[in-house]
Design a protein around this motif. Structure first.
Motif, PDB file in Angstrom:
ATOM      1  N   ARG B  28     -20.706 -18.483  51.986  1.00  0.00           N
ATOM      2  CA  ARG B  28     -19.399 -18.483  51.320  1.00  0.00           C
ATOM      3  C   ARG B  28     -18.792 -19.878  51.379  1.00  0.00           C
ATOM      4  O   ARG B  28     -18.185 -20.340  50.422  1.00  0.00           O
ATOM      5  CB  ARG B  28     -18.448 -17.470  51.986  1.00  0.00           C
ATOM      6  N   ASP B  35     -16.525 -13.754  47.474  1.00  0.00           N
ATOM      7  CA  ASP B  35     -15.846 -13.125  48.602  1.00  0.00           C
ATOM      8  C   ASP B  35     -16.479 -11.757  48.795  1.00  0.00           C
ATOM      9  O   ASP B  35     -16.726 -11.024  47.826  1.00  0.00           O
ATOM     10  CB  ASP B  35     -14.346 -12.999  48.313  1.00  0.00           C
ATOM     11  N   LEU B  94     -13.975 -13.969  53.450  1.00  0.00           N
ATOM     12  CA  LEU B  94     -13.144 -14.424  52.333  1.00  0.00           C
ATOM     13  C   LEU B  94     -12.848 -15.910  52.478  1.00  0.00           C
ATOM     14  O   LEU B  94     -12.695 -16.405  53.594  1.00  0.00           O
ATOM     15  CB  LEU B  94     -11.796 -13.684  52.322  1.00  0.00           C
TER      16      LEU B  94
END
Lengths: 89, 224
Positions: B28, B35, B94
């Protein structure tokens, strides 16, 4: 050997974490004197139930730990210094 | 609306889930995956957060081994906690820069997800100032513990759905001596399926974070 060069000291700062007044330094991941890369994780601070990783702003040698483990600091505060040129030769 | 990947993993040992989280966190950070939220339940495990006081583990280590309870040090914030079957665990990976650069807001949002799930079952749960997590009266219904590097998150929330509360007898939850755990099923007086709780949690997560969760498997680079 020659003349001593200025050693540039870069600040390791607790960044603004969003409405957090105080953090606790839970661990230093590097010791004073260790070489660190820019972006390398050097310390962990905790606020509420969050661990937040502090990264080295520049490549160099960890020169000083100003806020040791277990002590608190405020966002914006300098918790350590990195010497950008390791040897003053 | 922003799409996020929602991956249901079923029952997973803590170590395995941690390994998956670390890989996702790294990917990520490089922008190689969207996400992602991992949804799972753990085999019985006691984890020690960064502020953990080992004295908050009450059970004898030999007894824990005999009971098949793992003991693991975790990089999340917080003290000692217990995870086990019947507890819904969400690990959102996230990039918070897509929402708000605020750990306080993020913890609030995770608590909000759990409050909405409880509410969907007709249970009034809320926050207790100074004691993160969610509470039904003075009983703890859900916990939060997160890790953030370069604004990418790891770890997350744990909601007691229908778990054996005996697991919490091994520890002083979060180091709070008066804190007793409860679950949705204890409060409702009926069994609650983890699948039911998960689908409500997915809906609540979508609402709180303003996203559209798309169910799928782990990205190839992680599944391998």
């Amino acid at each position: 050997m020659g003349r001593r060069k200025e050693v540039e000291l870069a600040d390791i700062v607790v960044p603004p974490l969003g409405d957090v007044q105080e953090v606790r330094v839970v661990r230093w991941l590097r010791d004073v004197g260790d070489e660190v890369e820019a972006g390398e994780a050097v310390a962990e601070v905790e606020a509420e139930k969050a661990t937040f990783v502090i990264e080295a702003p520049v490549k160099g040698k960890l020169f000083a730990i100003l806020v040791p483990e277990g002590r608190t600091a405020a966002p914006g505060e300098v918790i350590g210094k990195i010497a950008e040129k390791g040897d003053a030769e | 609306m922003k799409r996020i990947l929602w991956v249901s993993l079923g029952r997973v040992r803590y170590h395995k889930a941690l390994e998956i989280q670390r890989k996702l966190h790294s990917l990520r950070g490089k922008g190689e995956i969207p996400d992602t939220v991992l949804s799972l339940e753990h085999e019985p495990v006691i984890t020690l957060g960064r502020s953990a006081d080992p004295r908050h583990i009450l059970a004898d280590p030999a007894y824990l081994v005999a009971k098949g309870v793992d003991l693991v040090e975790a990089e999340r914030g917080g003290d000692v906690t217990y995870h086990g079957p019947g507890q819904l665990v969400l690990y959102p990976i996230l990039d918070l820069r897509g929402w708000k650069r605020s750990v306080k807001w993020y913890i609030w949002a995770l608590e909000e997800v759990m409050i909405r799930v409880a509410s969907s079952f007709g249970i009034a749960a809320g926050r207790l100032p100074g004691y993160p997590g969610i509470w039904a009266g003075d009983r703890k219904l859900g916990s939060v513990g997160i890790y953030v590097r370069s604004w990418i998150t790891m770890h997350g929330l744990a909601l007691n759905v229908d778990l054996d509360p005996d697991g919490f007898e091994f520890i002083v939850p979060c180091g709070i001596h008066w804190a007793k755990a409860t679950s949705l099923s204890s409060l409702l007086g009926r069994p609650v399926g983890l699948g039911e709780a998960e689908s409500r949690a997915r809906e609540a997560f979508a609402g709180v974070f303003g996203v559209h969760p798309v169910e799928g498997g782990l990205p190839e680079a992680v599944a391998a």
